[in-house]
Enzyme design. Sequence first.
Site, short mmCIF file in Angstrom:
data_model
loop_
_atom_site.label_atom_id
_atom_site.label_comp_id
_atom_site.label_asym_id
_atom_site.label_seq_id
_atom_site.Cartn_x
_atom_site.Cartn_y
_atom_site.Cartn_z
N ARG A 1 -20.44 61.76 -65.28
CA ARG A 1 -19.18 62.08 -64.56
C ARG A 1 -18.92 63.59 -64.61
O ARG A 1 -18.48 64.17 -63.61
CB ARG A 1 -18.02 61.31 -65.21
CG ARG A 1 -16.67 61.65 -64.62
CD ARG A 1 -15.59 60.76 -65.18
NE ARG A 1 -14.26 61.16 -64.78
CZ ARG A 1 -13.16 60.64 -65.27
NH1 ARG A 1 -13.22 59.67 -66.17
NH2 ARG A 1 -11.97 61.06 -64.86
N ASN B 1 -15.93 51.89 -60.99
CA ASN B 1 -15.75 52.80 -59.86
C ASN B 1 -17.08 53.21 -59.24
O ASN B 1 -18.10 53.16 -59.91
CB ASN B 1 -15.02 54.06 -60.35
CG ASN B 1 -13.53 53.89 -60.24
OD1 ASN B 1 -13.04 53.25 -59.32
ND2 ASN B 1 -12.80 54.49 -61.18
N HIS C 1 -8.28 53.71 -53.72
CA HIS C 1 -7.99 55.14 -53.89
C HIS C 1 -7.64 55.81 -52.55
O HIS C 1 -7.71 57.02 -52.41
CB HIS C 1 -9.13 55.89 -54.59
CG HIS C 1 -9.25 55.50 -56.05
ND1 HIS C 1 -10.15 56.07 -56.92
CD2 HIS C 1 -8.56 54.59 -56.78
CE1 HIS C 1 -10.01 55.53 -58.12
NE2 HIS C 1 -9.06 54.62 -58.06
N TYR D 1 -4.35 59.76 -55.12
CA TYR D 1 -5.63 60.34 -54.67
C TYR D 1 -5.54 60.99 -53.30
O TYR D 1 -6.42 61.77 -52.93
CB TYR D 1 -6.72 59.26 -54.65
CG TYR D 1 -7.19 58.88 -56.04
CD1 TYR D 1 -8.28 59.51 -56.61
CD2 TYR D 1 -6.54 57.91 -56.78
CE1 TYR D 1 -8.72 59.18 -57.89
CE2 TYR D 1 -6.96 57.56 -58.05
CZ TYR D 1 -8.05 58.21 -58.60
OH TYR D 1 -8.47 57.88 -59.86
C1 G6P Z 1 -7.14 55.86 -62.34
C2 G6P Z 1 -8.02 55.14 -61.39
C3 G6P Z 1 -9.22 54.57 -62.04
C4 G6P Z 1 -9.92 55.64 -62.83
C5 G6P Z 1 -8.99 56.28 -63.82
C6 G6P Z 1 -9.63 57.49 -64.47
O1 G6P Z 1 -6.46 54.98 -63.07
O2 G6P Z 1 -7.35 54.13 -60.74
O3 G6P Z 1 -10.06 54.07 -61.05
O4 G6P Z 1 -11.02 55.08 -63.52
O5 G6P Z 1 -7.84 56.73 -63.20
O6 G6P Z 1 -8.94 57.83 -65.62
P1 G6P Z 1 -9.54 58.81 -66.70
O7 G6P Z 1 -8.59 58.81 -67.83
O8 G6P Z 1 -10.90 58.29 -67.05
O9 G6P Z 1 -9.64 60.14 -66.02
#
Ligand code: G6P
Length: 439
Positions: free
Chosen positions: A98, A152, A204, A258
Amino acid sequence: MNNQNGLKIVTIGGGSSYTPELIEGFIKRYDSLPIRELWLVDVPEGEEKLNIVGALAKRMVKEAGVPMDVHLTLNRQEALKDADFVTTQFRVGLLDARAKDERIPLKHGVIGQETNGPGGLFKGLRTIPVILDIVKDMERLCPDAWLINFTNPAGMVTEAIYRHSNWKKVVGLCNVPVGMRMGVAKALDVSPERVHVDFAGLNHMVFGMDMYLDGQNVTDTVIEKITSGDSSMTMRNIVDLGWEPEFIKALNMLPCPYHRYYYKTDEMLAQEMKDSEEKGTRAEVVQQLENELFELYKDENLNEKPEQLEKRGGAYYSDAACSLIDSIYNDRGDIQPVNTLNQGAIGSLPDDSAVEINCIITKSGPKPIAIGDLPVAVRGLVQQIKSFERVSAEAAVTGDYHKALLAMTINPLVPSDTLAKTILDEMLEAHKKDLPQFN
Ligand code: G6P
């Protein structure tokens, strides 16, 4: 369903730091959702985390006094046998992948994000072949089970399952609509149970079309609250840049957090660049947070979900997951926003594509509630993202370089074909070990 002796649930990616959310949700609903076996599955690289979070899960279950057996395993096939529900929450390449999805585009002046732009494409390329393998295992080992996917990019993954496998019992899930509903409730200063939002769009890329308080349409009031600066509504992982009030008035719908990447691209990019220098990209921040969380999880006296988990973007996702499983199992017929086959519910999108929309949840799955066409002002963007998801899924399945380039170039966050190729080539090289289909 194989539930004479209680339900069997399998969670793939069970070593995730989010797992305590899920356990808490299952414990709370034990009376209506009698889970006898919960199998947490992970891959060898995730074994240490699986053991730590699994031990916490067992302590939580013991403390709650529910007769749920928690099993930890690296053997997916063993776990899947006769499952009733399979939930997926894995991350191919872990957070390091990521971080690359975020850093590489950023270096070229393009948004670097987990599920949007080049990052979203690459997360899809890494994930889709794995989910299709899981589906093949399910066909053999638990053909009646429901697959509930959070992995995701959830929209693209759901689309890929519909288009590139024979598996139909899949629901894609996200906590964004939960967060938006809570945001509306907060803006109105009421409890979320009194609020209803008509959701429609893509994962999103979902809009709150109309909002209701105790059945009364309060869309204008909510829009007023947002535009007067009382509430901007975002999630932990998306920087809270306020909306241009006149734009939200013109839109007259609630955008999801988003949407900032599309309607405030320059500001979001500048902010990402600043943040990446000062504190790291979101993946790098999350890596730090995860280390802290796992240190807490190791504490043998801890037997509940720690508050710190709420700093993650996916906070409260278990509410969505557990409510969905509960409603399918109990045939509740209530309304929940999920990712499912469109079947004509949104006129502007293909019938056989995955959409995120309010559905009536029954034993035979989600039944989407038709909304007609999306307003013309947003229709084009939503269609474009759907095209991006479809072409990306084809690239993931075939390993075809040209399809991947096409997907990268048609993404609205990538400004040119030449830049698309540069970023694509660099990312293909950086993620080589997780993209066997391209090698
Ligand atoms: C949101 C999205 C999720 C994503 C998450 C990331 O809740 O809906 O799809 O995985 O954020 O959160 P993070 O704490 O990993 O950045």
